[in-house]
Design a protein around this motif. Structure first.
Motif, PDB file in Angstrom:
ATOM      1  N   LEU A 470       6.022 -12.561 -16.357  1.00  0.00           N
ATOM      2  CA  LEU A 470       7.363 -13.312 -16.702  1.00  0.00           C
ATOM      3  C   LEU A 470       8.585 -12.501 -16.146  1.00  0.00           C
ATOM      4  N   SER A 471       9.360 -13.087 -15.496  1.00  0.00           N
ATOM      5  CA  SER A 471      10.456 -12.353 -14.923  1.00  0.00           C
ATOM      6  C   SER A 471      11.895 -12.571 -15.714  1.00  0.00           C
ATOM      7  N   PHE A 472      12.643 -11.615 -16.461  1.00  0.00           N
ATOM      8  CA  PHE A 472      13.864 -11.721 -17.062  1.00  0.00           C
ATOM      9  C   PHE A 472      14.813 -10.677 -16.333  1.00  0.00           C
ATOM     10  N   PRO A 473      15.669 -11.269 -15.364  1.00  0.00           N
ATOM     11  CA  PRO A 473      16.501 -10.357 -14.519  1.00  0.00           C
ATOM     12  C   PRO A 473      17.510  -9.715 -15.580  1.00  0.00           C
ATOM     13  N   GLY A 474      18.069 -10.498 -16.562  1.00  0.00           N
ATOM     14  CA  GLY A 474      18.914 -10.208 -17.315  1.00  0.00           C
ATOM     15  C   GLY A 474      18.947  -8.851 -18.136  1.00  0.00           C
ATOM     16  N   TYR A 475      17.436  -9.015 -18.758  1.00  0.00           N
ATOM     17  CA  TYR A 475      16.876  -8.033 -19.641  1.00  0.00           C
ATOM     18  C   TYR A 475      16.745  -6.517 -18.591  1.00  0.00           C
ATOM     19  N   SER A 476      15.705  -6.949 -17.495  1.00  0.00           N
ATOM     20  CA  SER A 476      15.468  -5.624 -16.616  1.00  0.00           C
ATOM     21  C   SER A 476      16.645  -5.137 -15.862  1.00  0.00           C
ATOM     22  N   GLU A 477      17.552  -5.759 -15.414  1.00  0.00           N
ATOM     23  CA  GLU A 477      18.608  -5.369 -14.497  1.00  0.00           C
ATOM     24  C   GLU A 477      19.767  -5.029 -15.575  1.00  0.00           C
ATOM     25  N   GLY A 478      19.982  -5.611 -16.577  1.00  0.00           N
ATOM     26  CA  GLY A 478      21.049  -5.322 -17.662  1.00  0.00           C
ATOM     27  C   GLY A 478      20.697  -3.906 -18.389  1.00  0.00           C
ATOM     28  N   PHE A 479      19.340  -3.645 -18.643  1.00  0.00           N
ATOM     29  CA  PHE A 479      18.969  -2.424 -19.321  1.00  0.00           C
ATOM     30  C   PHE A 479      19.090  -1.245 -18.363  1.00  0.00           C
ATOM     31  N   ALA A 480      18.821  -1.623 -17.039  1.00  0.00           N
ATOM     32  CA  ALA A 480      18.881  -0.471 -16.038  1.00  0.00           C
ATOM     33  C   ALA A 480      20.251  -0.180 -15.634  1.00  0.00           C
ATOM     34  N   THR A 481      21.190  -1.108 -15.670  1.00  0.00           N
ATOM     35  CA  THR A 481      22.812  -0.915 -15.565  1.00  0.00           C
ATOM     36  C   THR A 481      22.973  -0.331 -16.744  1.00  0.00           C
ATOM     37  N   TYR A 482      22.771  -0.517 -18.018  1.00  0.00           N
ATOM     38  CA  TYR A 482      23.109   0.208 -19.186  1.00  0.00           C
ATOM     39  C   TYR A 482      22.684   1.389 -19.318  1.00  0.00           C
ATOM     40  N   ALA A 483      21.354   1.832 -18.778  1.00  0.00           N
ATOM     41  CA  ALA A 483      20.967   3.143 -18.700  1.00  0.00           C
ATOM     42  C   ALA A 483      21.918   3.847 -17.883  1.00  0.00           C
ATOM     43  N   GLU A 484      22.158   3.488 -16.611  1.00  0.00           N
ATOM     44  CA  GLU A 484      22.887   3.954 -15.604  1.00  0.00           C
ATOM     45  C   GLU A 484      24.146   4.544 -16.127  1.00  0.00           C
ATOM     46  N   LEU A 485      24.961   3.523 -16.824  1.00  0.00           N
ATOM     47  CA  LEU A 485      26.268   3.868 -17.359  1.00  0.00           C
ATOM     48  C   LEU A 485      25.903   5.262 -18.455  1.00  0.00           C
ATOM     49  N   TYR A 486      24.944   5.186 -19.066  1.00  0.00           N
ATOM     50  CA  TYR A 486      24.635   6.382 -20.034  1.00  0.00           C
ATOM     51  C   TYR A 486      24.515   7.488 -19.278  1.00  0.00           C
ATOM     52  N   SER A 487      24.000   7.476 -18.188  1.00  0.00           N
ATOM     53  CA  SER A 487      23.627   8.614 -17.202  1.00  0.00           C
ATOM     54  C   SER A 487      24.640   9.673 -16.962  1.00  0.00           C
ATOM     55  N   TYR A 488      25.896   8.909 -16.812  1.00  0.00           N
ATOM     56  CA  TYR A 488      27.187   9.701 -16.843  1.00  0.00           C
ATOM     57  C   TYR A 488      27.158  10.781 -17.632  1.00  0.00           C
ATOM     58  N   SER A 489      26.846  10.693 -18.999  1.00  0.00           N
ATOM     59  CA  SER A 489      27.180  11.481 -19.987  1.00  0.00           C
ATOM     60  C   SER A 489      26.234  12.739 -19.905  1.00  0.00           C
ATOM     61  N   ILE A 490      24.955  12.618 -19.158  1.00  0.00           N
ATOM     62  CA  ILE A 490      24.128  13.817 -19.099  1.00  0.00           C
ATOM     63  C   ILE A 490      24.170  14.375 -17.506  1.00  0.00           C
ATOM     64  N   ALA A 491      25.044  13.983 -16.742  1.00  0.00           N
ATOM     65  CA  ALA A 491      25.206  14.350 -15.220  1.00  0.00           C
ATOM     66  C   ALA A 491      25.701  15.623 -15.031  1.00  0.00           C
ATOM     67  N   GLY A 492      26.008  16.405 -16.118  1.00  0.00           N
ATOM     68  CA  GLY A 492      26.411  17.913 -15.595  1.00  0.00           C
ATOM     69  C   GLY A 492      27.823  17.992 -15.693  1.00  0.00           C
ATOM     70  N   ILE A 493      28.823  17.191 -15.956  1.00  0.00           N
ATOM     71  CA  ILE A 493      30.069  17.189 -16.298  1.00  0.00           C
ATOM     72  C   ILE A 493      30.660  16.915 -17.514  1.00  0.00           C
ATOM     73  N   ASP A 494      32.012  17.386 -17.559  1.00  0.00           N
ATOM     74  CA  ASP A 494      32.501  17.041 -19.160  1.00  0.00           C
ATOM     75  C   ASP A 494      32.703  15.654 -19.433  1.00  0.00           C
ATOM     76  N   THR A 495      32.959  15.475 -20.714  1.00  0.00           N
ATOM     77  CA  THR A 495      32.849  13.861 -21.358  1.00  0.00           C
ATOM     78  C   THR A 495      34.239  13.391 -20.727  1.00  0.00           C
ATOM     79  N   THR A 496      35.338  13.852 -20.605  1.00  0.00           N
ATOM     80  CA  THR A 496      36.384  13.027 -19.868  1.00  0.00           C
ATOM     81  C   THR A 496      36.082  12.639 -18.681  1.00  0.00           C
ATOM     82  N   ARG A 497      35.736  13.331 -17.660  1.00  0.00           N
ATOM     83  CA  ARG A 497      35.186  12.707 -16.454  1.00  0.00           C
ATOM     84  C   ARG A 497      33.991  11.867 -16.319  1.00  0.00           C
ATOM     85  N   ALA A 498      32.998  12.135 -17.279  1.00  0.00           N
ATOM     86  CA  ALA A 498      31.864  11.092 -17.434  1.00  0.00           C
ATOM     87  C   ALA A 498      32.625   9.793 -17.777  1.00  0.00           C
TER      88      ALA A 498
END
Length: 609
Positions: A470-498
């Motif tokens: 069963l396909s739930f685009p809101g869950y799958s794409e929403g979670f991946a986008t949520y995860a993408e936003l989180y990734s800025y915090s571990i991208a090797g840059i300071d918190t302000t720029r992230a």
């Protein structure tokens, strides 16, 4: 018809396409924003859940569970063999699921076929309602609610059959079939024969789509001329070099693991080349010729859905299905506007304290390595927020989009493995769309902690196979986008720029989504879109043109990403507010991942502490 290929297309994630990267930093300094009241998400439940209650000491009825599991088994088998590609992508061994006479075609695509499918869903929904919900165990109740929601949503779409668009530029079958065929799983020699049957079936399937487009035109629902010309150009690009066609080039490598004799392999390669040239290329040429004939000398404008009869109702239904959210469209608009305001205010506060942040960002590089190294880095650095996978998964293959598809497909794609053979995962990278600055967050979206991680985590919980189909685009794409936003915090840059980069990304998504709603729900013109972008600091006419036409051609394109992401942010904030200092992000994400793809009201009820 390809009832569930859309599910695979969503899992391939083709929609992160070529809209421009927007930067809003310079426009934030001088603007003031009015606060918008914090929204509380709707907490509605499915009718069947509202009508039933149970207590912690309930004795489950094993007969009800058995009947429900049998019905799920039946629906799964029916769905998975609706077409040959869905079957191949979902199961490596259909016989283990009782499937002995598998289909070798792409099915049918017509108004009658769609309505026939709706009759099937109605029948299964009735059988579902005959099962005693209170008597089911907790896992089956979750599956019941999820399946009920999907079948009910399919039926809601029944009155709008001719509003669907099989040839849209981003998610259309013509754009994604080459990737689906190039990633076809060859398990044995029989798979090669089945694949050849599919190739032979493509011309007939495309003829059905063309007839469907003719019917759309007869009913005043045909695509705009600009869209038609874009699709024609995409088809031209795919077939312009027959000898170097993607499906000819990849075939030899795809069948190499079968350890065929040299003569047999050469024979199959020749037959594949013949079928591509005699079936696939003419089928794409047929789309070119037919669309050219349908548009003729007419210059039909691209039309917002709300300007069609029942168009607004269709858009509302489509958005609900794509996002999995129970919010009304006006409430989605308010949520997006509040998020946009929050992003602006957050960055404005940073700019006030650090006016040089813009110059610093121009020289900022996120964690920059080869794709496989980035994936490994992400895998190891998310564990303070996300639970580890229950066990190791298969090999990850990093592949690159064929040059003939670079102008059609998204920056990157994750393709799910069969549910009974998780030996490998594939991520495609589009070199035409990505550079070092965007590779890190894109691979977070497609890999860890996004699609690859979420998909494998849920598969390893051993849910009923119907949950994996069963396909739930809101869950799958929403979670991946949520995860993408989180990734800025571990991208090797300071918190302000992230923080600034994260807010810039979310700002762009909110703007795209507000334009989507503005066009298709409120009837925004091109000028309305341009004025809205101007208010948000975007005045480039080329960018405005690209955004407007991409969104008008693909209704609800970005809402699954943005509303889905904001729903997860809301869930997390509510969870934090309830638990206070006891909040554990690993436990929160574990609950999300173990519940798996479903509607957000079901998810909220499931994880509510």
């Amino acid at each position: 018809m390809l009832n569930f290929v859309k599910q695979h297309l969503n899992k391939i994630h083709p929609v992160r396409q070529h809209l421009p990267k927007l930067h809003f930093f310079n426009t934030i300094k001088t603007r003031k924003y009015k606060g918008i009241a914090k929204l509380r998400p709707a907490m509605l439940c499915l009718t069947m859940v509202l009508l039933t209650t149970s207590c912690s000491c309930q004795q489950y009825d094993h007969n009800a569970d058995k009947a429900f599991t049998a019905l799920c088994d039946e629906i799964f088998v029916d769905m998975v063999q609706s077409d040959a590609i869905t079957l191949n992508y979902t199961l490596s061994n259909p016989k283990a699921f009782g499937i002995t006479n598998s289909t070798h075609t792409l099915g049918r695509y017509s108004e009658d076929a769609i309505l026939s499918g709706c009759s099937y869903y109605e029948n299964k929904l009735q059988l579902l309602q005959n099962i005693s919900y209170p008597s089911l165990n907790e896992d089956n109740k979750l599956t019941y609610d999820t399946l009920f929601g999907v079948l009910d949503a399919y039926l809601d779409m029944a009155p709008y059959t001719l509003y669907t668009e099989p040839l849209s530029p981003v998610t259309g079958i013509h754009a994604n079939l080459p990737v689906l065929l190039s990633e076809y799983h060859f398990y044995n020699v029989v798979s090669i024969s089945e694949y050849f049957c599919i190739l032979k079936n493509v011309p007939d399937y495309f003829n059905q789509i063309i007839e469907f487009e003719k019917k759309k035109k007869a009913n005043g629902l045909f695509m705009g001329t600009t869209t038609a010309k874009k699709i024609i150009a995409q088809c031209h690009e795919f077939i312009k070099e027959p000898e170097n066609n993607l499906l000819i080039q990849v075939f030899a490598d795809n069948i190499t693991p079968l350890n065929l004799s040299t003569s047999d392999k050469e024979s199959y390669i020749k037959e594949n080349e013949f079928l591509i040239k005699e079936n696939i290329i003419p089928a794409y040429q047929n789309i070119i010729d037919s669309l050219s004939s349908l548009i003729g000398s007419e210059n039909k404008p691209c039309t917002p859905l709300c300007n069609f009869p029942k168009g607004k109702e269709y858009y509302t239904t489509l958005v609900r299905m794509e996002t999995g959210s129970s919010l009304s469209i006006p409430k989605m608009k308010l949520l997006l506007e509040k998020s946009l305001t929050d992003c602006h205010e957050s960055v404005a506060a940073i700019l006030k304290d650090n006016p040089n942040i813009i110059n610093e960002l121009s020289n900022t590089t996120l964690y920059s390595k080869k794709p496989a190294e980035i994936i490994e880095y992400l895998k190891n650095n998310i564990l303070n927020k996300y639970p580890p996978l229950p066990k190791s998964t298969g090999n990850l293959n990093i592949k690159y989009v064929h040059p003939s598809l670079e102008n059609t497909l998204s920056p990157a794609m994750y393709i799910t493995p069969p549910i009974d053979c998780t030996t490998s995962d594939n991520i495609y990278i589009n070199r035409a769309c990505l550079n070092d600055s965007s590779m890190f967050t894109t691979l977070a979206h497609e890999g860890y902690p996004g699609h690859l991680y979420q998909t494998n985590y849920f598969m390893l919980t051993n849910p009923h196979p119907i949950r994996l189909l069963l396909s739930f685009p809101g869950y799958s794409e929403g979670f991946a986008t949520y995860a993408e936003l989180y990734s800025y915090s571990i991208a090797g840059i300071d918190t302000t720029r992230a923080t600034v980069l994260r807010n810039n990304k979310l700002t762009a998504l909110c703007i795209y989504s507000l334009i989507d709603i503005g066009i298709h729900h409120y009837g925004w013109s091109y000028g309305d879109c341009a004025n809205f972008l101007k208010k948000n600091g975007i005045t480039d006419k080329a960018i405005t043109h690209e955004i407007y036409f991409t969104i008008i051609e693909e209704p609800s394109l970005y809402l699954k990403y943005t509303i889905g992401c904001l729903e997860f942010i809301t869930l997390e904030n509510n969870y934090k507010d309830t638990l206070g200092t006891s909040y554990d992000p690993v436990e929160f994400h574990k609950l999300i991942l173990e519940t798996g793809p479903t509607g957000f009201e079901i998810l909220s009820d499931k994880i509510n502490p």
